[in-house]
Write an enzyme that holds these catalytic residues in place. Sequence first.
Site, PDB file in Angstrom:
ATOM      1  CG  ASP A 265     100.467 -62.818  54.353  1.00 46.43           C
ATOM      2  OD1 ASP A 265     100.594 -61.657  53.801  1.00 46.43           O
ATOM      3  OD2 ASP A 265      99.882 -63.927  53.817  1.00 46.43           O
TER       4      ASP A 265
ATOM      5  CG  HIS B  14      99.023 -68.500  51.452  1.00 42.85           C
ATOM      6  ND1 HIS B  14      97.530 -67.828  50.957  1.00 42.85           N
ATOM      7  CD2 HIS B  14      99.286 -67.232  52.123  1.00 42.85           C
ATOM      8  CE1 HIS B  14      97.416 -66.577  50.951  1.00 42.85           C
ATOM      9  NE2 HIS B  14      98.554 -66.177  51.649  1.00 42.85           N
TER      10      HIS B  14
ATOM     11  CG  HIS C 291     100.855 -58.942  50.899  1.00 42.72           C
ATOM     12  ND1 HIS C 291     100.453 -59.664  49.897  1.00 42.72           N
ATOM     13  CD2 HIS C 291     100.386 -57.716  50.956  1.00 42.72           C
ATOM     14  CE1 HIS C 291      99.276 -58.723  49.273  1.00 42.72           C
ATOM     15  NE2 HIS C 291      99.172 -57.626  50.004  1.00 42.72           N
TER      16      HIS C 291
ATOM     17  CG  HIS D 166     104.709 -61.086  48.342  1.00 42.88           C
ATOM     18  ND1 HIS D 166     104.819 -62.208  48.573  1.00 42.88           N
ATOM     19  CD2 HIS D 166     103.612 -60.594  48.656  1.00 42.88           C
ATOM     20  CE1 HIS D 166     103.465 -62.631  49.153  1.00 42.88           C
ATOM     21  NE2 HIS D 166     102.842 -61.674  49.307  1.00 42.88           N
TER      22      HIS D 166
ATOM     23  CG  ASP E  41     100.834 -64.826  48.591  1.00 46.49           C
ATOM     24  OD1 ASP E  41     101.037 -65.954  48.890  1.00 46.49           O
ATOM     25  OD2 ASP E  41     100.444 -63.685  49.326  1.00 46.49           O
TER      26      ASP E  41
HETATM   27 ZN   LIG Z   1     100.719 -61.575  49.322  1.00 47.27          ZN
END
Ligand SMILES: [Zn+2]
Length: 275
Positions: free
Chosen positions: A64, A237, A62, A60, A173
């Site tokens: 990070d 993570h 995001h 994805h 995630d």
């Molecule tokens: Zn994420």
Amino acid sequence: MQVTILGSGSPLPDPGRAGPSTLVRTAAGDFLFDCGRGVLMRAAAAGSGAAMVRGLFLTHLHSDHITDLNDVLTTRWVMSLAPNPLAVFGPVGTAALVAATEAMLEPDIGYRLAHHDDLQWRPPSTVTEVENGVVFDEGGVTVTAAPTDHAPVRPTVGFRIDDGGKAVVIAGDTVPCPGLDELCVGADVLVHTVVRRDIIESIGLPRLTDVLDYHSSVPDAAQTAARGGVGTLVLTHLVPAPAPGTEQEWLDQAQAPFKGEVLLATDLLTLDLSA
Ligand SMILES: [Zn+2]
């Protein structure tokens, strides 16, 4: 097949944990899953590098998970003596991200093209936006994508890599969801991002508590692993990063619902599935 956790950290900077990224070395080449903070430093330590990556797979967009995309693109470009397109696979939106990253790098691209007579091409890349099904099939190695649930972040995908009768799943995630369950069936290794619900709730900081909405807790990830009959669950993570001496708490929370092997990731943790 070999799996190396390049970065076991999260958005919270930690001196010992790079941002989210996992290296999977297969018969078809080196695959990189996400490219968080410090990815190429850790890849170098693992004996890989930007120029060697057969495919970069993004779970994805995001920050990070993608913050060092610019480093992968640039380093591959300047370290390759002939055009060597970076093959990027990711959810819808990945093509725009790669284009925007290249636009951000425009001054650097101009400097280097002007300076190096033997460098006559821009950073080349190919982008395949993926949703569901087999997205890579080469040399007996397949990569399969499936939608995950990280709402309100949409779309997001998990990946399963099959090579030589072994299977590795990269969850990214997500909260527990049918797409991830499908990928996990019979997998040897599940690399799953997790947060500690109990610690985050006890801190009570709204900005941090919000992350509970769209991440799996340690027991959530363990239940996913148990449903899939996974062999080894790798927790990564880690939010917040485990304080020294608390590692066993994480393992205990996973081992209650899941009877397989559980590993708490550190950077450069490597699992060899060839044996
Ligand atoms: Zn994420």
